[in-house]
Design an enzyme around this catalytic site. Structure first.
Site, PDB file in Angstrom:
ATOM      1  CG  ASP A   1     -31.258   2.832  -6.553  1.00 26.13           C
ATOM      2  OD1 ASP A   1     -32.404   2.354  -6.602  1.00 26.13           O
ATOM      3  OD2 ASP A   1     -30.875   3.608  -5.643  1.00 26.13           O
ATOM      4  CB  SER A   2     -34.197  -2.010  -8.073  1.00 22.88           C
ATOM      5  OG  SER A   2     -34.556  -1.556  -9.365  1.00 22.88           O
TER       6      SER A   2
ATOM      7  CE  LYS B   1     -36.457   6.278  -8.922  1.00 23.59           C
ATOM      8  NZ  LYS B   1     -35.827   6.277  -7.588  1.00 23.59           N
TER       9      LYS B   1
ATOM     10  CD  GLU C   1     -33.969   6.282  -3.050  1.00 20.06           C
ATOM     11  OE1 GLU C   1     -33.675   6.333  -1.837  1.00 20.06           O
ATOM     12  OE2 GLU C   1     -33.938   5.217  -3.701  1.00 20.06           O
TER      13      GLU C   1
ATOM     14  CG  ASP D   1     -32.965   5.388  -9.333  1.00 23.50           C
ATOM     15  OD1 ASP D   1     -33.164   6.521  -8.874  1.00 23.50           O
ATOM     16  OD2 ASP D   1     -33.372   4.336  -8.779  1.00 23.50           O
TER      17      ASP D   1
ATOM     18  CD  GLU E   1     -39.895   1.954  -3.170  1.00 26.91           C
ATOM     19  OE1 GLU E   1     -39.178   2.760  -3.792  1.00 26.91           O
ATOM     20  OE2 GLU E   1     -39.525   0.803  -2.879  1.00 26.91           O
TER      21      GLU E   1
HETATM   22  O1  KIV Z   1     -34.766   1.437  -8.138  1.00 29.55           O
HETATM   23  C1  KIV Z   1     -35.924   1.250  -8.480  1.00 29.55           C
HETATM   24  O2  KIV Z   1     -36.268   0.274  -9.151  1.00 29.55           O
HETATM   25  C2  KIV Z   1     -36.917   2.226  -8.044  1.00 29.55           C
HETATM   26  C3  KIV Z   1     -38.350   1.920  -8.283  1.00 29.55           C
HETATM   27  C4  KIV Z   1     -38.789   0.874  -7.359  1.00 29.55           C
HETATM   28  C5  KIV Z   1     -39.209   3.111  -8.219  1.00 29.55           C
HETATM   29  O3  KIV Z   1     -36.572   3.220  -7.496  1.00 29.55           O
END
Ligand code: KIV
Length: 267
Positions: free
Chosen positions: A47-48, A116, A118, A86, A185
């Protein structure tokens, strides 16, 4: 070139055999294709995306459909690597039903192999329900950017005794709930190393030191896309941001001077 498809059992085997695991983020087809060919074991459509591709301040406003489009593109580029989607903010927090339905969309509509999400102990029910429906889940503890306002900033986790306890308990609980791996992280190296020893599923570190079973990095950081971004844990392999600017400047010069297009570049 590696050809064996990366699977959940395959990743766990890598840990048991002491083979380091290589993850990177990817957000588009072309980058995914190159990183897959480079031998990355996993590609996370993080989600970055909201920050490094769309220019937002944080990850919170990312719509689910938007990351699904990018995941679909990455899936088309990945022939060998495991693709992990994510789950964006508020796609799994409101209810267990939302969490399962939205996790399922990553596999059904976007070709991902896993999701993934959080959170630690507080997310155990969510992880269990998604895993029960046959969807592999990667956990993510330490600095979890979707909780940025709770933390009050991006800071290293595991300095305080309560944080340490939370991290150890969460890692064990996530494993118990069925996660196949956990992202750590911005966690103090010693703690990340200790968690890695305590659990059987692989830990994938970002800013968590060398003691993890694998590493993940945001591809834009690795390539030096944003010259203004600095983080101690980032190893910058290239200055792509600067190179793009230089090419843009040269092209503008060539167009303005009439040098481009030449006769050979015209029909
Ligand atoms: O969103 C992302 O890129 C991440 C990584 C930094 C693990 O969660």
């Amino acid at each position: 070139m590696k050809t064996d498809k990366v699977t959940v059992p395959g990743l766990i085997k890598k840990k048991s055999e002491g083979e380091k695991i290589v993850f990177l983020t990817a957000y588009d087809y072309f980058t995914a294709k190159q990183l897959d060919a480079a031998g990355a074991d996993g590609l996370l459509v993080g989600d970055s995306l909201n920050m490094v591709v769309y220019g937002h301040e944080n990850t919170l406003s990312l719509p689910l459909d938007q990351i699904l489009y990018h995941t679909e593109a990455v899936s088309r580029g990945a022939k060998r690597a495991m693709v992990v989607g994510d789950m964006p903010f508020m796609s799994y927090q409101p209810s267990l039903e939302d969490a399962v339905r939205n996790a399922g969309r990553f596999l059904k509509e976007a070709g991902a192999h896993a999701v993934k999400l959080e959170g630690g102990i507080e997310m155990i029910d969510v992880v269990m329900r998604i895993v029960e429906s046959g969807i592999p889940v990667m956990g993510h503890i330490g600095l979890t950017p979707q909780s940025i306002f709770k933390f009050g900033g991006y800071r290293v986790q595991g300095k305080e005794e309560t944080e340490k306890t939370y991290l150890f308990e969460s890692a064990e609980a996530l494993q118990e709930a069925g996660c196949f791996s956990i992202v750590l992280e911005a966690v103090k190296s010693k703690i990340a190393e200790e968690i890695t020893k305590r659990i059987e599923i692989p830990t994938i570190g970002i800013g968590a030191g060398p003691g993890c079973d694998g590493q993940i990095m945001v591809i834009n950081d690795l390539m030096g896309m944003d010259e203004d971004f600095y983080a101690k844990f980032v190893r910058r392999y290239f200055n792509l941001g600067q190179k793009i600017r230089e090419v843009g400047e040269q092209y503008a010069k060539d167009v303005r001077s009439g040098d481009y297009p030449s006769k050979d570049e015209s029909y």
